[in-house]
Design a protein around this motif. Structure first.
Motif, PDB file in Angstrom:
ATOM      1  N   PHE A  95       0.841  -1.327   0.099  1.00 34.54           N
ATOM      2  CA  PHE A  95      -0.029  -0.251   0.132  1.00 34.54           C
ATOM      3  C   PHE A  95       0.723   1.121   0.012  1.00 34.54           C
ATOM      4  CE2 PHE A  95      -2.572  -3.356   1.914  1.00 34.54           C
ATOM      5  CZ  PHE A  95      -3.847  -2.872   0.991  1.00 34.54           C
ATOM      6  N   SER A  96       2.090   1.067  -0.328  1.00 32.25           N
ATOM      7  CA  SER A  96       3.001   2.364  -0.446  1.00 32.25           C
ATOM      8  C   SER A  96       2.420   3.171  -1.461  1.00 32.25           C
ATOM      9  CB  SER A  96       4.262   1.975  -0.607  1.00 32.25           C
ATOM     10  OG  SER A  96       4.654   1.395  -2.017  1.00 32.25           O
ATOM     11  N   ALA A  97       2.739   4.641  -1.492  1.00 29.67           N
ATOM     12  CA  ALA A  97       2.410   5.602  -2.328  1.00 29.67           C
ATOM     13  C   ALA A  97       3.040   5.273  -3.828  1.00 29.67           C
ATOM     14  CB  ALA A  97       2.972   6.897  -1.694  1.00 29.67           C
ATOM     15  N   GLY A  98       4.226   4.743  -3.698  1.00 30.04           N
ATOM     16  CA  GLY A  98       4.802   4.563  -5.103  1.00 30.04           C
ATOM     17  C   GLY A  98       4.060   3.337  -5.736  1.00 30.04           C
ATOM     18  N   ARG A  99       3.483   2.149  -4.821  1.00 31.59           N
ATOM     19  CA  ARG A  99       3.050   1.063  -5.579  1.00 31.59           C
ATOM     20  C   ARG A  99       1.658   1.455  -6.234  1.00 31.59           C
ATOM     21  NH1 ARG A  99       2.326  -1.448  -8.894  1.00 31.59           N
ATOM     22  NH2 ARG A  99       1.933  -3.654  -9.318  1.00 31.59           N
ATOM     23  N   THR A 127      -2.510  -4.301   6.259  1.00 35.20           N
ATOM     24  CA  THR A 127      -1.198  -3.412   6.669  1.00 35.20           C
ATOM     25  C   THR A 127      -1.479  -2.918   7.804  1.00 35.20           C
ATOM     26  OG1 THR A 127       0.312  -1.975   5.771  1.00 35.20           O
ATOM     27  CG2 THR A 127      -1.963  -1.472   5.263  1.00 35.20           C
ATOM     28  N   HIS A 128      -0.628  -2.132   8.205  1.00 39.92           N
ATOM     29  CA  HIS A 128      -0.869  -1.404   9.565  1.00 39.92           C
ATOM     30  C   HIS A 128      -1.735  -0.268   8.972  1.00 39.92           C
ATOM     31  CE1 HIS A 128       1.420  -3.329  12.477  1.00 39.92           C
ATOM     32  NE2 HIS A 128       2.329  -3.557  11.407  1.00 39.92           N
ATOM     33  N   LEU A 129      -2.766   0.134   9.624  1.00 39.80           N
ATOM     34  CA  LEU A 129      -3.741   1.121   9.369  1.00 39.80           C
ATOM     35  C   LEU A 129      -3.263   2.426   9.296  1.00 39.80           C
ATOM     36  CD1 LEU A 129      -7.156  -0.424  10.847  1.00 39.80           C
ATOM     37  CD2 LEU A 129      -6.286  -0.732   8.354  1.00 39.80           C
ATOM     38  N   ASP A 130      -2.468   2.481  10.129  1.00 44.78           N
ATOM     39  CA  ASP A 130      -1.797   3.999  10.146  1.00 44.78           C
ATOM     40  C   ASP A 130      -0.910   4.434   8.625  1.00 44.78           C
ATOM     41  OD1 ASP A 130      -2.736   4.812  12.425  1.00 44.78           O
ATOM     42  OD2 ASP A 130      -0.878   3.844  13.382  1.00 44.78           O
ATOM     43  N   GLN A 131      -0.614   3.321   7.939  1.00 44.21           N
ATOM     44  CA  GLN A 131       0.137   3.640   6.731  1.00 44.21           C
ATOM     45  C   GLN A 131      -1.052   3.925   5.778  1.00 44.21           C
ATOM     46  OE1 GLN A 131       1.401   0.001   4.236  1.00 44.21           O
ATOM     47  NE2 GLN A 131       2.540   1.494   2.998  1.00 44.21           N
ATOM     48  N   ILE A 132      -2.126   3.380   5.947  1.00 43.07           N
ATOM     49  CA  ILE A 132      -3.439   3.688   5.094  1.00 43.07           C
ATOM     50  C   ILE A 132      -3.831   5.155   5.112  1.00 43.07           C
ATOM     51  CG2 ILE A 132      -5.772   3.221   4.355  1.00 43.07           C
ATOM     52  CD1 ILE A 132      -4.014   1.255   3.226  1.00 43.07           C
ATOM     53  N   VAL A 133      -3.669   5.458   6.556  1.00 40.38           N
ATOM     54  CA  VAL A 133      -4.016   6.993   6.768  1.00 40.38           C
ATOM     55  C   VAL A 133      -3.121   7.930   6.446  1.00 40.38           C
ATOM     56  CG1 VAL A 133      -4.236   8.389   8.746  1.00 40.38           C
ATOM     57  CG2 VAL A 133      -5.541   6.180   8.779  1.00 40.38           C
ATOM     58  N   ASN A 134      -1.778   7.500   6.584  1.00 44.50           N
ATOM     59  CA  ASN A 134      -0.436   8.631   6.448  1.00 44.50           C
ATOM     60  C   ASN A 134      -0.177   8.529   5.081  1.00 44.50           C
ATOM     61  OD1 ASN A 134      -0.964   9.560   9.314  1.00 44.50           O
ATOM     62  ND2 ASN A 134       0.208   7.875   9.849  1.00 44.50           N
ATOM     63  N   GLU A 135      -0.093   7.277   4.350  1.00 54.68           N
ATOM     64  CA  GLU A 135       0.405   7.125   3.083  1.00 54.68           C
ATOM     65  C   GLU A 135      -0.467   6.927   2.059  1.00 54.68           C
ATOM     66  OE1 GLU A 135       3.782   4.527   3.110  1.00 54.68           O
ATOM     67  OE2 GLU A 135       4.194   5.003   1.077  1.00 54.68           O
ATOM     68  N   ILE A 161     -12.100  -1.535  10.953  1.00 57.14           N
ATOM     69  CA  ILE A 161     -11.161  -0.846  10.070  1.00 57.14           C
ATOM     70  C   ILE A 161     -11.533   0.302   9.629  1.00 57.14           C
ATOM     71  CG2 ILE A 161      -9.796  -2.893   9.144  1.00 57.14           C
ATOM     72  CD1 ILE A 161     -11.256  -2.453   6.596  1.00 57.14           C
ATOM     73  N   TYR A 162     -12.947   0.382   9.333  1.00 58.86           N
ATOM     74  CA  TYR A 162     -13.574   1.729   8.602  1.00 58.86           C
ATOM     75  C   TYR A 162     -13.557   2.877   9.624  1.00 58.86           C
ATOM     76  CZ  TYR A 162     -14.849  -1.562   5.222  1.00 58.86           C
ATOM     77  OH  TYR A 162     -14.702  -2.651   4.249  1.00 58.86           O
ATOM     78  N   PRO A 163     -14.016   2.741  11.011  1.00 57.01           N
ATOM     79  CA  PRO A 163     -14.097   3.892  11.893  1.00 57.01           C
ATOM     80  C   PRO A 163     -12.760   4.339  12.084  1.00 57.01           C
ATOM     81  CG  PRO A 163     -15.099   2.225  12.863  1.00 57.01           C
ATOM     82  CD  PRO A 163     -15.023   1.871  11.543  1.00 57.01           C
ATOM     83  N   TYR A 164     -11.577   3.254  12.145  1.00 54.97           N
ATOM     84  CA  TYR A 164     -10.283   3.555  12.434  1.00 54.97           C
ATOM     85  C   TYR A 164      -9.852   4.628  11.566  1.00 54.97           C
ATOM     86  CZ  TYR A 164      -5.347   3.356  13.927  1.00 54.97           C
ATOM     87  OH  TYR A 164      -4.124   3.662  14.454  1.00 54.97           O
ATOM     88  N   VAL A 165      -9.910   4.394  10.216  1.00 54.37           N
ATOM     89  CA  VAL A 165      -9.405   5.210   9.196  1.00 54.37           C
ATOM     90  C   VAL A 165     -10.112   6.365   9.135  1.00 54.37           C
ATOM     91  CG1 VAL A 165      -9.007   5.187   6.675  1.00 54.37           C
ATOM     92  CG2 VAL A 165      -8.231   3.101   7.856  1.00 54.37           C
ATOM     93  N   LEU A 166     -11.744   6.419   8.970  1.00 55.48           N
ATOM     94  CA  LEU A 166     -12.203   7.532   8.740  1.00 55.48           C
ATOM     95  C   LEU A 166     -12.217   8.472   9.915  1.00 55.48           C
ATOM     96  CD1 LEU A 166     -15.445   5.663   7.363  1.00 55.48           C
ATOM     97  CD2 LEU A 166     -13.803   6.714   6.007  1.00 55.48           C
ATOM     98  N   ASP A 167     -11.962   7.988  11.148  1.00 52.16           N
ATOM     99  CA  ASP A 167     -11.617   8.979  12.408  1.00 52.16           C
ATOM    100  C   ASP A 167     -10.423   9.814  12.189  1.00 52.16           C
ATOM    101  OD1 ASP A 167     -14.237   8.628  13.125  1.00 52.16           O
ATOM    102  OD2 ASP A 167     -13.704   6.995  14.844  1.00 52.16           O
ATOM    103  N   ARG A 168      -9.482   9.161  11.168  1.00 51.77           N
ATOM    104  CA  ARG A 168      -8.160   9.824  11.338  1.00 51.77           C
ATOM    105  C   ARG A 168      -7.672  10.849   9.859  1.00 51.77           C
ATOM    106  NH1 ARG A 168      -8.575   5.634  14.756  1.00 51.77           N
ATOM    107  NH2 ARG A 168      -7.328   5.669  16.650  1.00 51.77           N
ATOM    108  N   VAL A 169      -8.682  10.566   9.010  1.00 51.29           N
ATOM    109  CA  VAL A 169      -8.195  11.096   7.685  1.00 51.29           C
ATOM    110  C   VAL A 169      -9.222  12.491   7.739  1.00 51.29           C
ATOM    111  CG1 VAL A 169      -7.679   9.234   6.499  1.00 51.29           C
ATOM    112  CG2 VAL A 169     -10.136   9.962   6.356  1.00 51.29           C
ATOM    113  N   PRO A 170      -8.578  13.481   6.835  1.00 56.51           N
ATOM    114  CA  PRO A 170      -9.584  14.778   6.994  1.00 56.51           C
ATOM    115  C   PRO A 170     -10.745  14.597   6.153  1.00 56.51           C
ATOM    116  CG  PRO A 170      -7.463  15.019   5.900  1.00 56.51           C
ATOM    117  CD  PRO A 170      -7.291  13.548   6.016  1.00 56.51           C
TER     118      PRO A 170
END
Ligand code: NAD
Length: 317
Positions: A95-99, A127-135, A161-170
């Motif tokens: 889930f890297s930005a490049g890939r 993957t670690h959900l923080d990677q989804i949020v931050n990258e 996984i859904y609230p974890y990500v949606l609560d942390r992204v703009p």
């Protein structure tokens, strides 16, 4: 075919969506003529939403769906095409930005399209959900700004996984979510999350109304991850329907379609016959409603395994 609004995207998607994983031979071989006929029939019957991924059949599903849409000569603005990134048959998860940025170009080439309507990060629990949020989400937003994807989404099995990500992204940075195997006769756990998703303005796609084959007469494929207890309860439910001369698949489709807060129900299809049956199930639901007696009987048979699921993904810290 009923069209429903997909969250705040402005897209209007058919209540029955075409899941194209079977076109990647995920549930057995599908001759090209059958695939083309299934997609043509779907378009003729008003299905406008098609979902694929580079993962399905190791890119085969994307290539075949692209071929089928070209063969059908459907105007681009008449279809809503979703694909995914971050999960690959040979490479595993990345889930890297490049890939993901390379991935959308590869998908567009295979599909023969200039843009996809939705690009999902595929099965983010791996993957670690923080990677989804931050990258990953910031990379998907850049792809959206480039015009290669009109909207972005996230998919995966565990509902947490859904609230974890949606609560942390703009706010409004994720347009849609795709949940699977959590809104059907045997598992309705997605329902508890719907008010939250609505409050976030996120469009809701549900997939696998047949629980990836559990709620069919043929039963699930060998790779199906459900525990044996769930498989055997679903087998008993299918047997019950067969003995009564009724179709478990029709009832399962109708059940998932009944909730209007879900914009579209993605069902995997590999033939025009399946397309016709699933569209007929939707039409019959709108004219005659669901078979309440059979539904109660199946809910009784499936009660001991209600909301039973299986592990998916890595242990999140
Ligand atoms: P599903 O529950 O839709 O079941 C598909 C199986 O049911 C296939 O074997 C198909 O041939 C069979 N089937 C369909 N209509 C039938 C009919 N009328 N009679 C008898 N059998 C019938 O499971 P699915 O295909 O895994 O899910 C649907 C779609 O949702 C996928 O194709 C994919 O596009 C999407 N999906 C996405 C994710 C994700 O993003 N993580 C996960 C699962 C599914």
């Amino acid at each position: 075919m009923e069209l429903r609004e997909l969250g705040g995207t402005g897209l209007r998607v058919s209540a029955v969506g075409f899941g194209a994983s079977p076109l990647g031979h995920v549930f057995g071989d599908v001759p090209r003529d059958a695939a083309r006929a299934a997609v043509r029939r779907a378009l003729d019957l008003g299905i406008n939403f098609f979902d694929t991924s580079p993962y399905y059949g190791g890119t085969i599903s994307e290539s075949v769906l692209g071929d089928c849409l070209r063969h059908a000569a459907v105007p681009r603005d008449q279809v809503v095409v979703a694909t995914k990134c971050g999960r690959y048959k040979d490479e595993g998860f990345d889930f890297s930005a490049g890939r993901v940025t390379r991935s959308v170009d590869e998908s567009l080439a295979r599909l023969g399209l200039d843009y996809v309507d939705i690009l999902h990060a595929h099965d983010i629990e791996f993957t670690h959900l923080d990677q989804i949020v931050n990258e990953t989400i910031p990379a998907l937003q850049k792809i959206k700004e480039s015009g290669k994807a009109r909207f972005i989404g996230i998919t995966g099995l565990p509902l947490s996984i859904y609230p974890y990500v949606l609560d942390r992204v703009p706010p409004c940075s994720v347009d849609v979510i795709l949940s699977y195997c959590h809104y059907g006769i045997n598992d309705t756990s997605l329902v508890d999350l719907l008010p939250y998703l609505k409050s976030k303005g996120v469009g809701v796609i549900t997939a696998s109304p047949l629980s990836m084959g559990l709620l069919t007469d043929n039963g699930p494929p060998d790779w199906h991850p459900a525990p044996e207890e769930l498989k055997s309860a679903c087998r008993a439910a299918a047997d019950h329907c067969r003995k009564k001369g009724k179709s478990i698949t029709k009832l399962a489709m109708q059940y998932s379609l009944m909730n209007n807060e879900i914009s579209t129900v993605l069902v995997g299809m590999n033939s025009s016959k399946q397309v016709e049956e699933n569209v007929a199930a939707a039409q019959e639901l709108s004219t005659s409603g669901i078979d309440e007696e059979l539904l109660r009987e199946l809910e009784g048979i499936l009660e001991p395994v209600k909301n039973m699921t299986w592990p998916s993904g890595i242990q999140q810290a």
